[in-house]
Design a protein around this motif. Sequence first.
Motif, short mmCIF file in Angstrom:
data_model
loop_
_atom_site.label_atom_id
_atom_site.label_comp_id
_atom_site.label_asym_id
_atom_site.label_seq_id
_atom_site.Cartn_x
_atom_site.Cartn_y
_atom_site.Cartn_z
N PRO A 94 0.83 -1.28 0.00
CA PRO A 94 0.02 -0.10 -0.01
C PRO A 94 0.82 1.33 -0.17
O PRO A 94 1.74 1.40 0.84
CB PRO A 94 -0.85 -0.12 1.44
N GLN A 95 0.50 2.33 -0.87
CA GLN A 95 1.22 3.45 -0.82
C GLN A 95 0.24 4.53 -1.11
O GLN A 95 -0.58 4.35 -1.68
CB GLN A 95 2.05 3.47 -2.39
N THR A 96 0.36 5.56 -0.56
CA THR A 96 -0.34 6.86 -0.33
C THR A 96 0.23 7.81 -1.58
O THR A 96 1.17 8.09 -1.78
CB THR A 96 -0.32 7.74 0.83
N THR A 98 1.01 10.89 -3.79
CA THR A 98 1.87 12.14 -3.12
C THR A 98 1.40 13.52 -4.13
O THR A 98 1.07 13.00 -5.19
CB THR A 98 3.30 11.92 -3.25
N GLN A 104 -0.60 5.49 -7.63
CA GLN A 104 0.42 4.62 -6.94
C GLN A 104 -0.03 3.33 -7.06
O GLN A 104 1.09 2.50 -6.58
CB GLN A 104 0.67 5.18 -5.41
N HIS A 105 -0.91 2.87 -7.74
CA HIS A 105 -1.32 1.51 -7.70
C HIS A 105 -1.72 1.11 -9.28
O HIS A 105 -2.46 2.16 -9.83
CB HIS A 105 -2.50 1.19 -6.69
#
Length: 501
Positions: A94-96, A98, A104-105
């Motif tokens: 999981p990445q938020t 920016t 990011q997905h």
Amino acid sequence: MKTQFAVDVLICGAGAAGLTLAIDLARRGIDFRLIEKNHQPFHGSRGKGIQPRSQEVFEDLGILDRLVAVGGVYPTDRRYRDDGSYSDAEFTPPQTPTPAEPYQHPLMVPQFLTEQVMRERLLELGHQPEFGCELIGFEQDAEGVCARLVGKGGEESIRARWLVGADGGRSFVRHALDIGFPGKTLGVRALVADVMLSGLARDAWHRFGEGDMQRQIAICPLAGTDLFQLQGPIPPDVDSDFSAEGLTAIVAERTGRADIQVSSVSWASAYTMNARLADRYRAGRVLLMGDAAHIHPPTGGQGLNTSVQDAYNLGWKLAAVVRGAPEGLLDTYEEERRPVAASVLGLSTKLLGAMKNGDLRRGREVHQLDIGYPQSSLALEHPVRSGVTAGDRAPDAPIRDADGQRLRLFNLFQGTHWTLLGYGVTRGKVKPRPGMHVHVFGPEGEVNDDQGHVQRAYELAIGDWVLVRPDGYIGAMLASEYLEKLEAYLLQVGLQPVMSE
């Protein structure tokens, strides 16, 4: 005698690469034909992952919102043990999002839906692919290409300034040019099929027999459809039965479960995994892109994305040359994209090795956000910088316009133009040019970096200029005292100043 051209560009192949190039040329007003020898669109899901960098490309082309609407996120990765128990994990860490990287997905969209959305966008721009039209021969000279086509109306000959081969791994164009396609067969033959089935929930990507190439099979719900995609290695020398009954038997054998029943097959294919790279991407007035230039295993979801980004790199350069830019600009296409394909081949092959061992985790390396062209002859930088440099992907950032309305840098970049950003500069130091938009941050400007995101993303000092290419990469980063170097650069890419009367 002046040569008469039927079109500026003939694109051979209407898959994702050909469609991307067609959309880009159409929005630039370049005359082209897009032909496809198959009589109908591809209806399978082989390429189903749209990586974050390609999402940025599709946002620029005006179709990201539609792809999000027809697709979905990747499901949970569910790995079954031999006793029937399982463990769940996220497919990607999981990445938020920016300010600099809004996506990011990976997005899951079956290839046939992606290409359908692309054809709809192309139709809005006044064009459509010609299905059942095959390139059967061509000759080129210093000015263009004479191509022989055969289609529904019989055989015809047309003259084009440029021919682009986007006609797949068995490319007729590449073979006709006798361009080498070295590489290797990776020793894996695989099944991929789109099916209707019962017995499994749609909330997970179900994986059985991980790490065992004899028993491995993955069953993934295809976002935006009622279908599942089956994937798994199969013996190289056996004719497998891809009927509903045959696939049900394969699934039962590999999962140990009789409750998973395939009721119908929408599309199925067997293919041998290869890693190959064309010796060159250009021969005179003919260029290669997509699978015609590089093929690699599907591990990592890189194929469709790399092909789309080939076309995105080539489109603006081809349009510029058609409109009078120096032909040498087209040499930067191979210069920039061939090393990327070589790197992707290595990554996909490494991930294939990991898959054989049951390790399918994917990280940032597959997102393609770090792809850049810092060694390109189109990367101009004075003085030399650390951090983001010329040739890198241009980061996004939230900004405000003169009225205080929220915008993103990507809003300024969107379209067919170049973008020149000045940070705390004196307006008017650069001659206006058609095809280049100038935006100034600071007291004399019309945009405001009120939160400092632009300054931090680009590490700018007062007086710096950043030139962003039409494909979202940084062409030049210059301090004000080096601004005279920008003039020759702009002429090199076909941006002529407005002539005063």
